[in-house]
Every structure is written in structure tokens, then in C-alpha cells.
Design a protein around this motif. Structure first.
Motif, PDB file in Angstrom:
ATOM      1  N   ASP A 161       0.886  -1.506  -0.069  1.00 35.19           N
ATOM      2  CA  ASP A 161      -0.305   0.027  -0.375  1.00 35.19           C
ATOM      3  C   ASP A 161       0.257   1.261  -0.384  1.00 35.19           C
ATOM      4  OD1 ASP A 161      -2.086   1.977  -0.013  1.00 35.19           O
ATOM      5  OD2 ASP A 161      -2.751   1.629   1.960  1.00 35.19           O
ATOM      6  N   GLY A 162       1.219   1.678  -0.907  1.00 31.72           N
ATOM      7  CA  GLY A 162       2.186   2.977  -1.276  1.00 31.72           C
ATOM      8  C   GLY A 162       2.247   4.007  -0.606  1.00 31.72           C
ATOM      9  N   PRO A 163       0.689   4.117  -0.929  1.00 29.99           N
ATOM     10  CA  PRO A 163       0.027   5.607  -0.596  1.00 29.99           C
ATOM     11  C   PRO A 163       0.308   5.885   1.167  1.00 29.99           C
ATOM     12  CG  PRO A 163      -1.476   5.359  -1.804  1.00 29.99           C
ATOM     13  CD  PRO A 163      -0.435   4.378  -1.921  1.00 29.99           C
ATOM     14  N   ALA A 164       0.445   4.949   2.144  1.00 33.60           N
ATOM     15  CA  ALA A 164       0.318   4.612   3.407  1.00 33.60           C
ATOM     16  C   ALA A 164       1.695   4.599   3.858  1.00 33.60           C
ATOM     17  CB  ALA A 164      -0.480   3.215   3.564  1.00 33.60           C
ATOM     18  N   HIS A 165       2.127   4.306   3.887  1.00 33.53           N
ATOM     19  CA  HIS A 165       3.320   4.597   3.828  1.00 33.53           C
ATOM     20  C   HIS A 165       3.827   5.669   3.598  1.00 33.53           C
ATOM     21  CE1 HIS A 165       2.251   0.029   4.038  1.00 33.53           C
ATOM     22  NE2 HIS A 165       3.749   0.096   5.057  1.00 33.53           N
ATOM     23  N   SER A 166       5.471   6.149   4.060  1.00 32.56           N
ATOM     24  CA  SER A 166       6.415   6.900   3.440  1.00 32.56           C
ATOM     25  C   SER A 166       6.988   7.633   2.946  1.00 32.56           C
ATOM     26  CB  SER A 166       6.929   8.101   5.061  1.00 32.56           C
ATOM     27  OG  SER A 166       7.704   6.895   5.390  1.00 32.56           O
ATOM     28  N   THR A 167       7.796   7.681   2.099  1.00 31.86           N
ATOM     29  CA  THR A 167       9.294   7.186   1.308  1.00 31.86           C
ATOM     30  C   THR A 167       9.676   6.300   1.486  1.00 31.86           C
ATOM     31  OG1 THR A 167       8.124  10.048   0.146  1.00 31.86           O
ATOM     32  CG2 THR A 167      10.012   8.284  -0.899  1.00 31.86           C
ATOM     33  N   ALA A 168      10.453   7.215   2.654  1.00 33.79           N
ATOM     34  CA  ALA A 168      11.667   6.516   3.718  1.00 33.79           C
ATOM     35  C   ALA A 168      11.539   5.375   3.537  1.00 33.79           C
ATOM     36  CB  ALA A 168      12.087   7.147   4.399  1.00 33.79           C
ATOM     37  N   ASP A 169      10.503   4.636   3.726  1.00 32.86           N
ATOM     38  CA  ASP A 169      10.110   3.639   4.474  1.00 32.86           C
ATOM     39  C   ASP A 169       9.447   1.999   3.157  1.00 32.86           C
ATOM     40  OD1 ASP A 169      10.210   3.920   6.830  1.00 32.86           O
ATOM     41  OD2 ASP A 169       7.709   3.929   7.579  1.00 32.86           O
ATOM     42  N   ALA A 170       8.766   2.999   2.061  1.00 33.00           N
ATOM     43  CA  ALA A 170       8.802   1.946   1.121  1.00 33.00           C
ATOM     44  C   ALA A 170      10.092   2.183  -0.221  1.00 33.00           C
ATOM     45  CB  ALA A 170       8.101   3.408   0.005  1.00 33.00           C
ATOM     46  N   ILE A 171      11.197   2.780   0.497  1.00 30.29           N
ATOM     47  CA  ILE A 171      12.429   2.238  -0.294  1.00 30.29           C
ATOM     48  C   ILE A 171      13.038   1.635   0.466  1.00 30.29           C
ATOM     49  CG2 ILE A 171      14.969   3.307  -1.025  1.00 30.29           C
ATOM     50  CD1 ILE A 171      12.993   4.476  -2.773  1.00 30.29           C
ATOM     51  N   HIS A 172      12.935   1.897   1.506  1.00 30.95           N
ATOM     52  CA  HIS A 172      13.710   0.803   2.329  1.00 30.95           C
ATOM     53  C   HIS A 172      13.060  -0.691   2.438  1.00 30.95           C
ATOM     54  CE1 HIS A 172      15.274  -1.567   5.908  1.00 30.95           C
ATOM     55  NE2 HIS A 172      14.297  -1.266   6.829  1.00 30.95           N
ATOM     56  N   HIS A 173      11.757  -1.281   2.515  1.00 29.94           N
ATOM     57  CA  HIS A 173      10.899  -1.988   2.048  1.00 29.94           C
ATOM     58  C   HIS A 173      11.823  -2.411   1.062  1.00 29.94           C
ATOM     59  CE1 HIS A 173       7.932  -4.966   2.897  1.00 29.94           C
ATOM     60  NE2 HIS A 173       7.767  -5.011   2.030  1.00 29.94           N
ATOM     61  N   ALA A 174      11.404  -1.529   0.154  1.00 30.74           N
ATOM     62  CA  ALA A 174      11.397  -1.933  -2.088  1.00 30.74           C
ATOM     63  C   ALA A 174      12.972  -2.838  -1.633  1.00 30.74           C
ATOM     64  CB  ALA A 174      11.279  -1.165  -3.029  1.00 30.74           C
ATOM     65  N   VAL A 175      14.258  -1.921  -1.654  1.00 30.68           N
ATOM     66  CA  VAL A 175      15.815  -2.418  -1.419  1.00 30.68           C
ATOM     67  C   VAL A 175      15.635  -3.210  -0.382  1.00 30.68           C
ATOM     68  CG1 VAL A 175      17.844  -1.961  -0.654  1.00 30.68           C
ATOM     69  CG2 VAL A 175      15.898  -0.446  -2.000  1.00 30.68           C
ATOM     70  N   LYS A 176      15.205  -3.938   0.512  1.00 31.30           N
ATOM     71  CA  LYS A 176      15.527  -5.005   1.089  1.00 31.30           C
ATOM     72  C   LYS A 176      14.705  -6.138   0.091  1.00 31.30           C
ATOM     73  CE  LYS A 176      14.370  -6.631   5.776  1.00 31.30           C
ATOM     74  NZ  LYS A 176      13.333  -6.669   7.435  1.00 31.30           N
ATOM     75  N   LEU A 177      13.561  -5.819  -0.445  1.00 31.29           N
ATOM     76  CA  LEU A 177      12.591  -7.343  -0.472  1.00 31.29           C
ATOM     77  C   LEU A 177      13.591  -7.499  -1.671  1.00 31.29           C
ATOM     78  CD1 LEU A 177      10.299  -8.577  -1.061  1.00 31.29           C
ATOM     79  CD2 LEU A 177       9.714  -7.230  -2.596  1.00 31.29           C
ATOM     80  N   ALA A 178      14.153  -6.552  -2.411  1.00 31.50           N
ATOM     81  CA  ALA A 178      15.070  -6.669  -3.722  1.00 31.50           C
ATOM     82  C   ALA A 178      16.395  -7.759  -3.736  1.00 31.50           C
ATOM     83  CB  ALA A 178      15.315  -5.696  -4.166  1.00 31.50           C
ATOM     84  N   LEU A 179      17.153  -7.124  -2.425  1.00 28.58           N
ATOM     85  CA  LEU A 179      18.357  -7.842  -2.007  1.00 28.58           C
ATOM     86  C   LEU A 179      18.247  -8.912  -0.848  1.00 28.58           C
ATOM     87  CD1 LEU A 179      20.255  -4.526  -1.366  1.00 28.58           C
ATOM     88  CD2 LEU A 179      19.945  -5.749  -4.262  1.00 28.58           C
ATOM     89  N   ALA A 180      16.988  -9.701  -0.916  1.00 28.13           N
ATOM     90  CA  ALA A 180      17.043 -10.415   0.696  1.00 28.13           C
ATOM     91  C   ALA A 180      17.724 -11.525  -0.262  1.00 28.13           C
ATOM     92  CB  ALA A 180      15.534 -10.414   0.696  1.00 28.13           C
ATOM     93  N   ASP A 181      17.284 -12.036  -0.840  1.00 30.25           N
ATOM     94  CA  ASP A 181      18.212 -13.778  -1.351  1.00 30.25           C
ATOM     95  C   ASP A 181      19.928 -13.415  -2.013  1.00 30.25           C
ATOM     96  OD1 ASP A 181      17.538 -12.474  -4.010  1.00 30.25           O
ATOM     97  OD2 ASP A 181      17.165 -14.167  -4.550  1.00 30.25           O
ATOM     98  N   LEU A 182      20.269 -12.217  -1.858  1.00 29.54           N
ATOM     99  CA  LEU A 182      21.296 -12.358  -2.588  1.00 29.54           C
ATOM    100  C   LEU A 182      22.276 -12.348  -1.160  1.00 29.54           C
ATOM    101  CD1 LEU A 182      21.445  -8.665  -4.592  1.00 29.54           C
ATOM    102  CD2 LEU A 182      20.950 -11.485  -5.177  1.00 29.54           C
ATOM    103  N   SER A 183      23.257 -13.341  -1.788  1.00 28.20           N
ATOM    104  CA  SER A 183      24.662 -13.650  -0.644  1.00 28.20           C
ATOM    105  C   SER A 183      25.903 -13.355  -1.328  1.00 28.20           C
ATOM    106  CB  SER A 183      25.083 -15.233  -1.535  1.00 28.20           C
ATOM    107  OG  SER A 183      25.749 -15.090  -3.467  1.00 28.20           O
ATOM    108  N   ARG A 184      26.668 -12.744   0.067  1.00 28.88           N
ATOM    109  CA  ARG A 184      27.826 -12.122  -0.369  1.00 28.88           C
ATOM    110  C   ARG A 184      28.421 -11.677  -1.743  1.00 28.88           C
ATOM    111  NH1 ARG A 184      28.334  -6.813   2.322  1.00 28.88           N
ATOM    112  NH2 ARG A 184      30.552  -6.278   1.211  1.00 28.88           N
ATOM    113  N   GLU A 185      29.041 -13.168  -1.994  1.00 34.09           N
ATOM    114  CA  GLU A 185      29.059 -13.181  -2.931  1.00 34.09           C
ATOM    115  C   GLU A 185      28.406 -12.496  -4.806  1.00 34.09           C
ATOM    116  OE1 GLU A 185      29.468 -16.780  -5.576  1.00 34.09           O
ATOM    117  OE2 GLU A 185      31.239 -16.545  -6.041  1.00 34.09           O
ATOM    118  N   ASP A 186      27.045 -12.993  -4.409  1.00 28.81           N
ATOM    119  CA  ASP A 186      26.204 -12.228  -5.468  1.00 28.81           C
ATOM    120  C   ASP A 186      26.366  -9.976  -5.113  1.00 28.81           C
ATOM    121  OD1 ASP A 186      24.798 -14.584  -6.053  1.00 28.81           O
ATOM    122  OD2 ASP A 186      23.878 -14.521  -4.490  1.00 28.81           O
ATOM    123  N   LEU A 187      26.361  -9.434  -4.194  1.00 27.06           N
ATOM    124  CA  LEU A 187      26.718  -7.887  -3.853  1.00 27.06           C
ATOM    125  C   LEU A 187      27.279  -7.825  -4.196  1.00 27.06           C
ATOM    126  CD1 LEU A 187      25.392  -8.072  -0.297  1.00 27.06           C
ATOM    127  CD2 LEU A 187      23.886  -7.113  -1.722  1.00 27.06           C
TER     128      LEU A 187
END
Length: 398
Positions: A123-149
Motif C-alpha cells: 500500500d504505497g500511499p500508506a507509507h512514507s517515501t523512506a519506508d517504501a524505499i527501505h522495504h523495496a531495497v530489502k525485498l530486492a536484495l533479500a536472497d543475494l549472497s555476499r558473493e552476489d552483492l
């Protein structure tokens, strides 16, 4: 992306330019023989061989047998049947779409092919920009290993917003964002230092469609992304046209005449929210989905068909007005709402003709059916483009 032909002709710059040209050629062709690559680079076999050797040593290209995709580890240079291709897993590029109702993440490799993707409700409108970015980046990188990063070469973010060149959102009315820098916020949550780019979702959609092979390198294409809001992107001869302030193609804000004699923004008429609001007013449909609506249109249910007709009339009017300015060869519709097109394509064409001057040609209207050409994919492709240019981080320490 810098024009390779304009770069100063120092030995270092020449080498870099040749490497980029080789990577770009391999990306377009998928695989090339050494002789074909030398011809494309306009180099002799020896000079081209040095470029290939550098890229092979860097893990970016490899030799394969013709007709196969298995690496050939012990092939002799120039031996018939040996081809050169990119190593898809050599580097990674991550794309994110933050929408009104969802977040989508897409990961691609050096070949530009998707290696991972997911979409989650948000629910984008229910979150601040900072919260949305934090959630999105965390989701995007969640399955990456250190080698992947360590192989990650950039993060791209697409949003339904008006963006300044420095990555600041001027206005994102559907999300409630204003005057916030997305690049700065994203970097706060990245565990590694990589390039970050942001783009309007419709422009990112247009970039991704080009990567997916949906865009000709010649002519003019209007891309229209239709979700809760409606955005547009214009591609001219393969190049995205952003306009003086990055707002070119914003068809969703066009005023469209309505039956009461007034006018409404296009996205207020043809966006997902309005369609569902009208449809759910029907008896027994208060919790209906967009898929239910599509099914009723296909079955020719009168109430659903009437809503679809209003959609076609408004969109046809907007396309006709846009055609008078940019004269596109084709219009490509994407996003969830675009699924309505096959069910009412003839009516849309009729409304375009009705709103257009007889002397103006009517563009071909196409549906984007490629699942890998949404704005999250386009956001990842922006970083891929950067990597295959002289702006690549590979050259930062040269």
C-alpha cells in the motif's frame, strides 16, 4: 550514455571504447564468431583478439561451440565452430518498481535476461517515501549472497512520479510523495556502493520494452503504462525522449471531455481505480476483481461493456490528440489495465479515427504481452545500459 565516437583517442580510451563496442555487439547478436566480431569492430583479427582476451580475462565473455551454449574451455583461437558470447552471471543489475498497490523487483544478468523476479502487495500511499524505499531495497536484495552483492553493478528504481535529473521526486500524487531524493534514500539501505538510477515508471517501461525486442530502432513509439495511474513514454529512433523537464509523454494528465460537458484527466477515467469503482457498483459485484471485469466484457455483459466503451472513447481521444504532436508509428499499451485492449480493440480504433483529422495516419496499437518488459525490468535495464557504456564502473580506476 556517452557517444563512443566523441571520446578522445588516447590508447586507454580507444581500448575502453573497443571493449564497450564488443560487449554491445554481443548483447545485440547473442553470439558472434571472432571473424564477425572483428568486422563489426572494424579491427583486424589480431586487435580484436586482444579485446576478446581482455574481456575473457575479466570474466565477461567466453567461448562456446557453435550450436551449443556450453562454455568451450580448451578451444583454440580461430578454430571453426567457436563462437563468443557474454557470460550472463558475470554481473547483476537490480530493478525495482514501487507502485500504488505493489512492489515488483527484477534481476538481470549481463545478457539482459531476467534471473529473478517477484511482486508483492504494498500500500504505497500508506507509507512514507523512506519506508517504501527501505522495504523495496530489502525485498530486492533479500536472497543475494555476499558473493552476489559483489557482482551487483547497480540498482534502478521506477515510480509513478515526476522526477528531476538528480533523482528528486518533484511530485508523485498517487503515492503522496513530494520533494524527496530517491537516490539518497536508496543508498542508505544498500550494503555495497553501486550506481543508483531512478526513472518515471512509464519511461522505464519504454526502456524495458526496447530491451525485450518490442521496440523498433526506427520510427516513433508511444508507450502507455496503465495501472492505478496512466503514464506515457516516447521513443524516437530507439532513444527515449524525456523532454526539457523529464515530462514528455505524460498522457495521463491530458484533459478529456466527458458527457456532462466538463473534462477530466485521462487517468481518472481509464485508470484501474475508476474502472473497478464503476464496476463494483453493479449488484453482486462489490468485491469483484479486474479479472472479473474482463470476463464480463468478454461475455458481453452490458454494464461491463458500457464501462469498456467509456475507456475506449477516452483513450482514443487522448491518443488522437497525442498523434497530432508526435505522429507515432505505433502505440504500445502495457500494465494490468491494458489487458482490456484485445476485447475492445476495434472500438478503440474507431474512437481514434473519430477524434482524428482524416489527413492524419492512424498508428498501430499493440498490447505488450511480454512479462519481462514492465517498469521494474526497465529500471534494471537502465543500469545494464550504463554498464555497456563508458560510464561503467569498470573504468573508474583505469
Amino acid at each position: 550514455m556517452k557517444d563512443i565516437s566523441l571520446v578522445a583517442s588516447s590508447p586507454r580510451k580507444i581500448r575502453q571504447s573497443n571493449e564497450i563496442a564488443a560487449l554491445q555487439a554481443l548483447h545485440r547478436a547473442k553470439r558472434l564468431s571472432r571473424a564477425d566480431l572483428a568486422r563489426i569492430l572494424n579491427l583486424n583479427r589480431s586487435s580484436s583478439g586482444h579485446i576478446i582476451a581482455e574481456l575473457t580475462a575479466g570474466g565477461l565473455v567466453r567461448e562456446v561451440e557453435a550450436g551449443r551454449y556450453r562454455p568451450r574451455e580448451h578451444a583454440r583461437a580461430g578454430r571453426p565452430g567457436v563462437m563468443i558470447e557474454l557470460v550472463p552471471e558475470a554481473v547483476l543489475f537490480q530493478g525495482i518498481e514501487i507502485g500504488v498497490e505493489h512492489i515488483t523487483t527484477v534481476r538481470i544478468g549481463l545478457s539482459g535476461v531476467i534471473t529473478a523476479t517477484q511482486t508483492v502487495p504494498f500500500d504505497g500511499p500508506a507509507h512514507s517515501t523512506a519506508d517504501a524505499i527501505h522495504h523495496a531495497v530489502k525485498l530486492a536484495l533479500a536472497d543475494l549472497s555476499r558473493e552476489d552483492l559483489e557482482r551487483l553493478e547497480g540498482l534502478g528504481i521506477s515510480t509513478p512520479s515526476q522526477l528531476r535529473p538528480d533523482g528528486t521526486v518533484h511530485l508523485a500524487p498517487l503515492l503522496g510523495w513530494k520533494n524527496v531524493n530517491l537516490i539518497d534514500l536508496a543508498r542508505q539501505h544498500l550494503p555495497v556502493r553501486v550506481p543508483v538510477m531512478v526513472e518515471n515508471d512509464a519511461n522505464a517501461f519504454a526502456i524495458g520494452a526496447g530491451y525485450a525486442g518490442l521496440e523498433s530502432t526506427d520510427g516513433v513509439t508511444l508507450f502507455i503504462l496503465m495501472e492505478s495511474g496512466v503514464g506515457g513514454g516516447i521513443v524516437v529512433n530507439g532513444q527515449l525522449l524525456r523532454g526539457a523537464h523529464g515530462l514528455a509523454g505524460e498522457i495521463g494528465h491530458m484533459l478529456v471531455p466527458v458527457e456532462d460537458g466538463g473534462a477530466r484527466n485521462l487517468e481518472e477515467i481509464v485508470g484501474l481505480g475508476n474502472i473497478l469503482s464503476l464496476y463494483r457498483r453493479q449488484p453482486g459485484r462489490h468485491e469483484a476483481s479486474f479479472e472479473d471485469f474482463l470476463a464480463d466484457v468478454e461475455e458481453r455483459a452490458p454494464e461491463a461493456v458500457a464501462i469498456a466503451e467509456t475507456w475506449a472513447r477516452a483513450l482514443g481521444y487522448a491518443i488522437a490528440q497525442t498523434c497530432r504532436i508526435i505522429d507515432p508509428d505505433r502505440v504500445v499499451l502495457g500494465g494490468s489495465v491494458a489487458k482490456l485492449l484485445p476485447l475492445i480493440a476495434s472500438r478503440l480504433t474507431a474512437h481514434i479515427r473519430n477524434a482524428q483529422e482524416a489527413s492524419f495516419p492512424i498508428p498501430v496499437v499493440l498490447l505488450n504481452t511480454e512479462t519481462n518488459s514492465g517498469s521494474a525490468y526497465g529500471a534494471a535495464c537502465m543500469l545494464h545500459q550504463r554498464y555497456l557504456s563508458l560510464e561503467s564502473n569498470r573504468f573508474s580506476d583505469d
